[in-house]
Scaffold this motif. Structure first.
Motif, PDB file in Angstrom:
ATOM      1  N   CYS A 149       8.760 -13.765  87.789  1.00 26.97           N
ATOM      2  CA  CYS A 149       8.548 -14.332  89.061  1.00 26.97           C
ATOM      3  C   CYS A 149       9.613 -15.795  89.297  1.00 26.97           C
ATOM      4  N   GLN A 183       4.964 -20.920  99.464  1.00 26.17           N
ATOM      5  CA  GLN A 183       4.526 -19.493  99.163  1.00 26.17           C
ATOM      6  C   GLN A 183       4.646 -19.075  97.871  1.00 26.17           C
ATOM      7  N   ASN A 184       5.785 -19.629  97.270  1.00 28.03           N
ATOM      8  CA  ASN A 184       6.048 -19.406  95.653  1.00 28.03           C
ATOM      9  C   ASN A 184       5.222 -19.886  94.756  1.00 28.03           C
ATOM     10  N   GLY A 227       7.654  -9.793 100.737  1.00 26.75           N
ATOM     11  CA  GLY A 227       7.276 -10.731  99.626  1.00 26.75           C
ATOM     12  C   GLY A 227       6.404  -9.745  98.569  1.00 26.75           C
ATOM     13  N   LEU A 266       2.113 -20.777  95.573  1.00 27.51           N
ATOM     14  CA  LEU A 266       0.900 -20.133  95.546  1.00 27.51           C
ATOM     15  C   LEU A 266       0.945 -18.838  94.879  1.00 27.51           C
ATOM     16  N   THR A 267       2.193 -17.982  94.845  1.00 18.84           N
ATOM     17  CA  THR A 267       2.227 -16.848  94.068  1.00 18.84           C
ATOM     18  C   THR A 267       2.163 -17.248  92.334  1.00 18.84           C
ATOM     19  N   THR A 272       1.172  -9.584  89.584  1.00 19.30           N
ATOM     20  CA  THR A 272      -0.481  -9.789  89.138  1.00 19.30           C
ATOM     21  C   THR A 272      -0.999  -8.384  88.670  1.00 19.30           C
ATOM     22  N   ASP A 292      11.552  -5.500  94.835  1.00 19.66           N
ATOM     23  CA  ASP A 292      11.804  -6.910  95.462  1.00 19.66           C
ATOM     24  C   ASP A 292      13.182  -7.258  95.374  1.00 19.66           C
ATOM     25  N   PRO A 295       3.533 -11.296  94.641  1.00 18.65           N
ATOM     26  CA  PRO A 295       2.414 -11.172  94.347  1.00 18.65           C
ATOM     27  C   PRO A 295       1.834  -9.919  93.404  1.00 18.65           C
ATOM     28  N   THR A 298      -1.436 -17.947  91.571  1.00 21.30           N
ATOM     29  CA  THR A 298      -2.137 -16.576  91.567  1.00 21.30           C
ATOM     30  C   THR A 298      -1.721 -15.840  90.237  1.00 21.30           C
ATOM     31  N   ILE A 299      -0.606 -15.604  89.851  1.00 15.62           N
ATOM     32  CA  ILE A 299      -0.509 -15.011  88.714  1.00 15.62           C
ATOM     33  C   ILE A 299      -0.963 -15.642  87.498  1.00 15.62           C
TER      34      ILE A 299
END
Length: 344
Positions: A63, A77-78, A31, A80-81, A37, A23, A34, A84-85
């Motif tokens: 992250c 976006q972040n 991106g 949501l990341t 995870t 990254d 994600p 998700t994690i």
């Protein structure tokens, strides 16, 4: 700790480190965050719940600064990341808990199986009378300690008596049937002075328990001075290797039904006496040995491997034969395989 478990233990953190490096090198245009995870996902496979939670926290700790580095902090976006994690970490913790519970249940089942094995299939004596005895037992199930094959060696007032057999079918029912056969044999072997009557006692015991469709192939052997009596109930015939290297198959005088089929009304098996002198060997085995095939479908050539049994130590000789059997198959055996080697 096994090497594979050590690798799996560091894999979650290694994966997250690789994702972080990629990254940073790729920049904000791609991106990769994600993919963090993957850390808690891999962590659930071998780690405890706490270790899996720690993996999730490390993923979040990586992250957030990377999001700031990529000018993505507090963006949709972040956010949501991060969600998700957190969600994958929580699910991984649940999976880890369920896996640990399952492993404990499996450990308890294995413990019960080992106890059942010690009760049902007792270790055979290395010596019985003037006989030296070796055993090899390989279950078809990779994790199983016990299957449908059975064996026993007892020293009685009537001489040393040996039993090997194979229960038709698999699973718990075959183990239960094996228990009936062994129980009847152990009791009658001390009471009956004739091998034929011993077989009749075992047959009568099975008749009270089996449903008429199950059966057990078996061989009973009784050692005498300079000879042995062999009674075959539909089982693969034993092999005798003479002290001079010659080998012969002990075929029954006539075909006989397996144990458990006495209701058909056919004549029972008769004992056959054959010479068995100093230095002679007798190999008893179940059909899992001779029916084992390699990848090309070729059966295990047992007759060509008898030279391995000439070693002074019967157990080492039988271990060599078992190694050849497993090498021939090249994987787990399709059926249980038991072998008894008797040396006078």
């Amino acid at each position: 700790m096994p090497k594979s478990q050590t690798i799996m233990g560091v894999l979650p953190f290694g994966v997250m480190l690789v994702v972080a490096v990629i990254d940073v090198l790729a920049g904000p245009s791609l991106g990769f965050l994600p993919l963090l995870t993957l850390g808690p996902t891999f962590g659930a496979t071998v780690g405890t719940v706490r270790r899996t939670a720690l993996t999730g926290l490390v993923a979040l700790a990586i992250c957030v600064p990377l999001a700031a580095y990529n000018d993505l902090l507090f963006t949709r976006q972040n956010n949501l990341t991060i969600a998700t994690i957190a969600g994958v970490s929580g699910a991984s913790m649940l999976v880890s808990r369920l896996r640990i519970n399952r492993e404990r249940e499996l450990a308890n089942v294995r413990l019960v199986a080992e106890v059942a094995q010690r009760v049902l299939l007792r270790p055979v004596p290395r010596r019985a009378g003037d006989l030296r005895i070796a055993l090899s037992y390989t279950s078809a199930a990779a994790e199983a300690q016990i299957g449908g094959d059975l064996y026993e060696v007892v020293t009685t007032p009537h001489g040393v008596r040996v039993l090997i057999g194979d229960v038709q079918g698999k699973g718990l029912e075959s183990v239960e049937t094996a228990a009936w056969v062994l129980g009847a044999f152990r009791e009658a072997a001390y009471e009956e002075d004739d091998l034929t009557r011993l077989c009749e006692r075992v047959e009568a015991s099975l008749a009270r328990h089996l449903n008429g469709e199950s059966f057990v192939t078996a061989i009973m052997v009784e050692a005498h001075d300079g000879e042995v009596s062999v009674l075959n109930c539909g089982h693969p015939p034993p092999l005798i290797i003479r002290s001079d290297g010659r080998s012969e198959t002990v075929e029954p005088p006539e075909d006989c039904l397996p144990l458990g089929l006495g209701d058909l009304g056919l004549p029972g098996p008769k004992a056959l006496r054959v010479p068995f002198c100093d230095g002679d060997l007798m190999l008893l085995y179940t059909d899992g040995v001779i029916e084992a095939r390699d990848r090309d479908g070729v059966f295990f050539p047992l007759g060509d491997k008898l030279g391995l049994l000439r070693r002074d130590d019967p157990q080492l000789a039988l271990d060599d034969l078992r190694s050849e059997l497993l090498a021939h198959v090249g994987g787990p055996l399709p059926d249980d395989a038991a072998m008894l080697l008797v040396r006078r």
